[in-house]
Design an enzyme around this catalytic site. Structure first.
Site, PDB file in Angstrom:
ATOM      1  N   ASN A  50      -7.745  -1.793  10.322  1.00 43.76           N
ATOM      2  CA  ASN A  50      -8.329  -1.758   8.849  1.00 43.76           C
ATOM      3  C   ASN A  50      -8.339  -2.841   8.080  1.00 43.76           C
ATOM      4  OD1 ASN A  50      -9.793  -1.828   6.448  1.00 43.76           O
ATOM      5  ND2 ASN A  50      -7.755  -0.143   5.729  1.00 43.76           N
ATOM      6  N   LYS A  61      -9.528  -4.625   5.460  1.00 45.70           N
ATOM      7  CA  LYS A  61     -10.094  -3.916   3.761  1.00 45.70           C
ATOM      8  C   LYS A  61     -10.284  -5.844   3.777  1.00 45.70           C
ATOM      9  CE  LYS A  61      -5.717  -2.580   3.876  1.00 45.70           C
ATOM     10  NZ  LYS A  61      -4.000  -2.367   3.181  1.00 45.70           N
ATOM     11  N   HIS A  67      -9.216   6.291   1.130  1.00 46.93           N
ATOM     12  CA  HIS A  67      -8.140   4.918   1.371  1.00 46.93           C
ATOM     13  C   HIS A  67      -7.347   4.956   0.042  1.00 46.93           C
ATOM     14  CE1 HIS A  67      -5.429   1.740   2.036  1.00 46.93           C
ATOM     15  NE2 HIS A  67      -5.966   1.852   3.465  1.00 46.93           N
ATOM     16  N   GLU A  96      -6.432   2.914  -1.656  1.00 44.91           N
ATOM     17  CA  GLU A  96      -6.742   2.191  -2.264  1.00 44.91           C
ATOM     18  C   GLU A  96      -8.421   2.288  -2.716  1.00 44.91           C
ATOM     19  OE1 GLU A  96      -6.604  -1.416   0.757  1.00 44.91           O
ATOM     20  OE2 GLU A  96      -4.424  -0.934   0.145  1.00 44.91           O
ATOM     21  N   GLU A 155      -0.958   7.457   4.772  1.00 43.76           N
ATOM     22  CA  GLU A 155      -0.682   6.776   4.297  1.00 43.76           C
ATOM     23  C   GLU A 155       0.308   6.981   2.981  1.00 43.76           C
ATOM     24  OE1 GLU A 155      -3.108   3.107   6.381  1.00 43.76           O
ATOM     25  OE2 GLU A 155      -3.725   3.752   4.625  1.00 43.76           O
ATOM     26  N   GLY A 188       1.135  -2.388   2.231  1.00 46.60           N
ATOM     27  CA  GLY A 188       0.466  -3.846   2.009  1.00 46.60           C
ATOM     28  C   GLY A 188       2.734  -4.337   0.962  1.00 46.60           C
ATOM     29  N   SER A 220       2.750  -1.292   6.452  1.00 42.97           N
ATOM     30  CA  SER A 220       3.745  -1.923   6.667  1.00 42.97           C
ATOM     31  C   SER A 220       3.834  -2.315   8.343  1.00 42.97           C
ATOM     32  CB  SER A 220       4.543  -2.251   5.352  1.00 42.97           C
ATOM     33  OG  SER A 220       4.212  -1.976   4.909  1.00 42.97           O
TER      34      SER A 220
HETATM   35  P1  13P Z   1      -0.980  -2.625   5.883  1.00 45.90           P
HETATM   36  O1  13P Z   1      -0.848  -2.200   7.074  1.00 45.90           O
HETATM   37  O2  13P Z   1      -1.523  -3.753   5.214  1.00 45.90           O
HETATM   38  O3  13P Z   1       0.204  -2.261   4.369  1.00 45.90           O
HETATM   39  O4  13P Z   1      -1.653  -2.131   5.350  1.00 45.90           O
HETATM   40  C1  13P Z   1      -1.754  -0.605   5.493  1.00 45.90           C
HETATM   41  C2  13P Z   1      -3.435   1.012   5.592  1.00 45.90           C
HETATM   42  O5  13P Z   1      -3.138   0.815   3.946  1.00 45.90           O
HETATM   43  C3  13P Z   1      -4.379   0.633   6.843  1.00 45.90           C
HETATM   44  O6  13P Z   1      -5.362   1.866   6.267  1.00 45.90           O
END
Ligand code: 13P
Length: 249
Positions: free
Chosen positions: A9, A11, A95, A97, A167, A173, A212
């Site tokens: 992903n 982002k 997601h 976010e 997640e 992140g 992560s």
């Molecule tokens: P990170 O791997 O950067 O922590 O993000 C995970 C994520 O949100 C994947 O959708």
């Protein structure tokens, strides 16, 4: 046996030059990765670039969101039909976010999932608790609620067509990763929830971990019996890290 799947992903990251380099490296290595599925979910602007670069390899394409409506007067939005037309096989939905920053609700996640399925896209439904919710011991009920609304909307018979990504918000992140024990416990709980509705679906549904995940911790997480793959954020922007995770699967 559930086939492992690793999904990148990206982002809101990436430009054409970066996408082209990253995808060329990944596409060239696909054959060496063995029997796993790999997909990349770039931003909308790079779907065509990535589609071209991975064409002919076993790597597939996905998007990071979609609108819940059919085509029409929804300025700025992208429909399921458009994603299909752009070569997408997958779409990430709900997601954290999007839930935290853009007003995504269980209602919209459920409607989007239905829309994706009706357009022959494979939805990846993200669920997960915040740090406060975990501290309050509410992680199971939060995840259960997020799942429930999707299953209620699409019907238990369609659950076989979705992929779930657990997640934990506190691990995204942040560099903090759920321990394999924490992740396995939640994955097994999710599978139990599915099993209480439909035994066979629970056995075949793939449940991915995200938060992560990187080359150094992927082996331990992916070795857990109920972790069927990873949804990778920042580590998916680095070809060697991403391929390292794929090799651990
Ligand atoms: P990170 O791997 O950067 O922590 O993000 C995970 C994520 O949100 C994947 O959708």
């Amino acid at each position: 046996m559930r086939k492992k799947i690793i999904i990148g992903n990206w982002k809101m990251n990436g430009r054409k030059v970066m996408a082209s380099k990253l995808c060329t490296t990944i596409a060239n290595e696909m054959q060496s990765l063995g029997n796993i599925d790999v997909a990349l979910c770039p931003p909308f602007t790079l779907l065509e670039e990535v589609r071209q670069m991975i064409a002919g390899s076993a790597c597939s394409l996905g998007a990071q969101d979609l609108d819940m409506h059919d085509d029409g007067a929804y300025t700025g939005q992208v429909s399921a039909g458009m994603l299909k037309d752009s070569g997408c096989e997958w779409v990430i939905i709900g997601h954290s976010e999007r839930r935290a920053l853009f007003g995504e609700t269980s209602h919209s996640v459920s409607k989007k999932t239905k829309q994706a399925l009706e357009n022959d896209l494979k939805p990846i439904i993200c669920v997960g608790e915040t740090e406060d919710e975990r501290k309050a011991g509410q992680e199971a009920s939060v995840v259960q609620g997020q799942l429930q609304s999707v299953i209620d909307e699409i019907g238990v018979g369609s659950v076989k067509n979705i992929t779930i990504a657990y997640e934990p918000v506190w691990a995204i992140g942040t560099g903090l990763t759920a321990t394999p024990e924490q992740a396995q416990a939640m994955h097994s709980f999710i599978r139990e929830q599915l099993g209480s509705r439909h035994h066979e679906t629970a056995k075949t549904c793939r449940i991915l971990y995200g938060g992560s995940m990187k080359e150094s911790n992927a082996g331990n997480l992916l070795g857990c019996p109920d972790i069927d793959g990873g949804l990778i954020g920042s580590a998916s922007l680095n070809a060697e890290e991403f391929l390292g995770i794929c090799r651990s699967a």
